[in-house]
Structure formats: C-alpha cells, structure tokens
Design an enzyme around this catalytic site. Sequence first.
Site, short mmCIF file in Angstrom:
data_model
loop_
_atom_site.label_atom_id
_atom_site.label_comp_id
_atom_site.label_asym_id
_atom_site.label_seq_id
_atom_site.Cartn_x
_atom_site.Cartn_y
_atom_site.Cartn_z
N GLY A 10 -3.70 -1.38 -12.31
CA GLY A 10 -4.41 -2.74 -12.56
C GLY A 10 -6.07 -2.66 -13.11
N ARG A 71 0.62 1.76 -16.46
CA ARG A 71 1.58 2.24 -15.38
C ARG A 71 2.66 3.12 -16.18
NH1 ARG A 71 -0.21 -2.37 -13.10
NH2 ARG A 71 -0.75 -2.44 -10.92
N ASP A 102 -3.84 3.55 -5.01
CA ASP A 102 -3.09 4.43 -4.34
C ASP A 102 -2.03 5.09 -5.05
OD1 ASP A 102 -4.25 4.53 -1.82
OD2 ASP A 102 -2.81 3.27 -0.88
N THR A 125 -9.52 -1.76 -7.35
CA THR A 125 -8.46 -2.61 -7.29
C THR A 125 -8.97 -3.64 -6.61
OG1 THR A 125 -6.42 -3.25 -6.16
CG2 THR A 125 -7.70 -1.37 -5.18
N ASP A 127 -7.50 -5.90 -4.95
CA ASP A 127 -6.91 -6.19 -3.42
C ASP A 127 -7.66 -5.60 -2.26
OD1 ASP A 127 -5.08 -7.13 -5.35
OD2 ASP A 127 -3.52 -5.57 -4.96
N ASP A 129 -7.41 -2.85 -0.66
CA ASP A 129 -6.29 -2.17 0.05
C ASP A 129 -6.24 -0.79 0.24
OD1 ASP A 129 -5.04 -1.98 -2.32
OD2 ASP A 129 -3.18 -3.13 -1.97
N ARG A 171 -1.58 -9.40 -3.47
CA ARG A 171 -0.34 -8.77 -3.27
C ARG A 171 -0.01 -8.83 -1.70
NH1 ARG A 171 0.25 -2.79 -5.66
NH2 ARG A 171 -1.05 -2.60 -3.75
N ALA A 186 -13.40 -23.38 3.50
CA ALA A 186 -11.96 -23.79 3.53
C ALA A 186 -11.47 -24.04 4.71
CB ALA A 186 -11.06 -22.64 2.81
N ARG A 243 -2.85 -31.12 -4.99
CA ARG A 243 -2.66 -30.33 -6.16
C ARG A 243 -2.99 -28.85 -5.87
NH1 ARG A 243 -1.48 -34.91 -7.18
NH2 ARG A 243 -2.07 -36.00 -9.04
#
Length: 319
Positions: A10, A71, A102, A125, A127, A129, A171, A186, A243
């Site tokens: 990504g 990919r 990874d 990334t 993420d 992660d 993810r 939030a 919404r």
Amino acid sequence: MGIAIMTSGGDCAGMNPGIKRFVEYSIEKGLKPYLICDGLEGLIDNRIQPATHADVAGIITKGGSVLRSSRSARFFEPEYRQQAYDNLKAHGIDMLVVLGGDGSFRALDVFYREFGIAFCGIPATIDNDIFGTDYCLGVDTALNVIRQATDQIRDTASSSRRAFVIETMGRDCGYLALVSALTSGAEICLIPELPYDLDSLKKRFQAEIADGRTYMIAIVSEGVDFAPQLTRWLEEEVGMEARLTVLGHTQRGGSPTVLDRLRAFEFVTIAIDALVTGSNDGVVFYKNCQMATRSISEVVSGRSEISPVYLEEGRKLTR
C-alpha cells in the site's frame, strides 16, 4: 556499486521524500542509484532505470509514490524471482532499499536467501502495525487527514444535534482510530484490540443526553467491521439521529507532514549506511526516540502492539 529503491504494498505519504533522499544520498556516497517502478511487478518486468537529481526534483511535497506500487503473486514463484534477479544483475544492482510492510520484507528476505541481493526495509504503512518500530512512514499524515475531517464533522455535528460515526482504516490494527479518538475528543472508540459494551455505552449516553448532551463523535476502526451497525444503534437505542462517514483512501493521500518528511530522511539515511557497511537483510526501526536496524527475522517473529497507556485511555471510550 548499484543500489535501487522500490515501494511495495500500500502507498502512503512519506514515500516520495524517502525516494528523494535515496537518490541524493546514494550519489553523495558514491553509489549508482536506480529506481524500480511498480514494486515487485516492476522488478520482474525490468521496469528499472538509473536515477539522477532531476528525477526526484519537486517530489518531496507529493503524497503517494511516484514509483507506484503493487502486490505480486508472481514473485512467490521461483521462475519469476530468477527473472527479477537476472534483471538486477544486468543493471549491476547488488543492494535494495524497500519501502513497505511485513509482506514486502518477507518477500525480499526469501529473495536475499536465494540470490544474495542485500536489502534494507523501511516501515511504510499507515496502519503502524510493524513489529519492533514505534513509527512507520505515512502515519502522521494519515492522522492529520483524520484530524481535519473529524474537526470539520464536529462542527456540523454540534450544529445539527447529531451523532457522527467516522470509520478509519487500519485493517487489524486500531492505532489510527485510537490515536484519532484520543486527540479529537471523541465520545466512542471501537478498535480490534479492545472489547466494547453497548449496554454500558447506552446507559452513559442516555445519562449525558439527559444532562444536556446534544451531539457526539464515534471513531471506529475498519477492523471492527461495525461502523454501519453502530450508526443504526445510535439512532435506535440511544435515540440520536446519526450519520456515517467512511474516510477510506483519503487517509493514504495528501502532502506529507513535516514529521513524515523528516522520518523519511532519517530512515533512508540509516538504510543506505547499513547496506554499505554490510547489513544484508535488515529493517530500520524507530524505538524510544532512537533509530537503528534489526534483522528481518526479528521483525516478522513478533506482533505489533499499541502502547498500554493509549489502550487504557481508549478503554474508557468503549463502555
């Protein structure tokens, strides 16, 4: 000595500043830099070209990757890895810098063990992660995209007396959602790492509404797969018009923030230095405000975890 850079998996903001630093620092170190377009697919199909300063002029402000990414299922077949190796040898390339995650690092580790092409991975990334590093390229830009969207949605939520559910990417990792929830105020945050209790949330919100609350913001990680359901729940159970906003791939784009540009500069510098001094299959990591490299075997052996401090605060937004 030839050295090449590629972006894999990504895309994310920070890749282009990394590519710019790669070309400039490689030349400074007396290396011959090459650009590999279209990730692993480009490696197989020989979309490889020598790089000059002109190739990277002006790209530092751009999001995504000017090299593009992909990919590749073909790369997991031996004949195509052989083809990729032959392409690199034809260009005189012995070292690779790989911006990705990874999966990309695992693929290049296999490649190194088969053919001896040294590589150094740079975690890139949104993420966040990848095990062993506190920070990956693209994260700060993505967080700022979410922050801006959330701040704007809060304006309309307060004006229209509504609840808004905002779904972030991530993810299986809730880092983006959790940090965004903590830094935007939030009222709800749902992430894969924490269980949630709707009954407890319902009681809390009913009490707050009775005490004058007129709107709320919920941030949900896509890994929970519950954003549409939560939107309906807020209307049907809590009694507040709701919404849903799915931010989607807006989080991947945008001009890289100062932090992502700086981290790209640092990551790439360390990666090239590591390769030149004999590291063959490392990954750059950022831990406790320090940067270094560790072996790919270490990186793929563990699982990334969100800071316990963040999780403890996030738990208060799940019930």
